[in-house]
Design a protein around this motif. Sequence first.
Motif, PDB file in Angstrom:
ATOM      1  N   HIS A  60       0.866  -1.190   0.000  1.00  0.00           N
ATOM      2  CA  HIS A  60       0.000   0.000   0.000  1.00  0.00           C
ATOM      3  C   HIS A  60       0.897   1.233   0.000  1.00  0.00           C
ATOM      4  O   HIS A  60       2.123   1.113   0.088  1.00  0.00           O
ATOM      5  N   HIS A  62       1.209   3.827   2.104  1.00  0.00           N
ATOM      6  CA  HIS A  62       1.575   4.550   3.323  1.00  0.00           C
ATOM      7  C   HIS A  62       3.067   4.867   3.261  1.00  0.00           C
ATOM      8  O   HIS A  62       3.877   4.033   2.845  1.00  0.00           O
ATOM      9  N   HIS A 150      -7.215  -2.241   5.653  1.00  0.00           N
ATOM     10  CA  HIS A 150      -6.364  -1.270   6.358  1.00  0.00           C
ATOM     11  C   HIS A 150      -7.052   0.092   6.309  1.00  0.00           C
ATOM     12  O   HIS A 150      -6.419   1.129   6.214  1.00  0.00           O
TER      13      HIS A 150
HETATM   14 ZN   LIG Z   1      -0.070   1.203   6.664  1.00  0.00          ZN
END
Ligand SMILES: [Zn+2]
Length: 275
Positions: A60, A62, A150
């Motif tokens: 992902h 992030h 998430h």
């Molecule tokens: Zn994360």
Amino acid sequence: MQLTLLGTGCPKVDHKRFGPSNLVKTRKSIVLIDCGSGVTQRLEQAEFSTANIDALFLTHLHSDHVVDLYQLIISSWHSYRTKPWLVYGPKGTKKFLRLIMNAWNDERNQRIKYEKRSSTKAFNIKVKEFSNYGKIKIKDLIIEYFEVDHKPVQYAYGFNFYHNNKKLTISGDTKPCDNLMKYAQLTDVLLHEVFIEDEMKSITKMRSKQTLHNVKNYHTISSVVGKIAKITRCKKLILTHFVPTRFDEKKLMNRVKKDFGKNPIIGKDLMEINI
Ligand SMILES: [Zn+2]
Ligand SMILES: [Zn+2]
């Protein structure tokens, strides 16, 4: 198949636990999963050249999982990479790559012109974005991707790696979710993230009760991760992405063992696991 834990930390800076990143190697292929802070230093320590990585998979977007992406690309150019980069990631990866490449565009062009290195293939980046589920073949390795939960991050993935009848599952960042339990069934190794709840008591000016509650809520807590591992019937559970990065290892081990029935492995940077 060999798994190397390159970074077992989280956004918090800790010289013992770098940002999240893992490497999967078979006889023919080398695949990097995420590129958190310090990834190129750890690759160098583990004696892997960035020139030889076949593909990068992103769980992902992030920042703790992608913050060293440009460093990875530049380092591969310095390491005489002679093939393009293949990057697989969630929706948004194309835009993200375009923006970071643009941010460094002038500096890069000046360097290319002045340093006159033999190849600029490292800057040729091919990005493929995931749908909700799929399989990708990289030489002798099959990678299966599936969505995890998430939220509020909209697109986050877990991965299965298949090679020689062995299976490795990487959870990515996720709260407990059905998909992870479904796709990790009977895996040889489950590499799972963990949020160690009883180590996160102190409330400072930086961290409100709400912060703790929210952060905990999109991860998997230590009193649940063992139960998930048990449901998947995995042979081995390795913990990683420790929040916080410093904690009582024995206590965590005992807590997870209670649910899992076996001792989990507490992941460490540069740990190698043969699967
Ligand atoms: Zn994360
Ligand atoms: Zn993370």
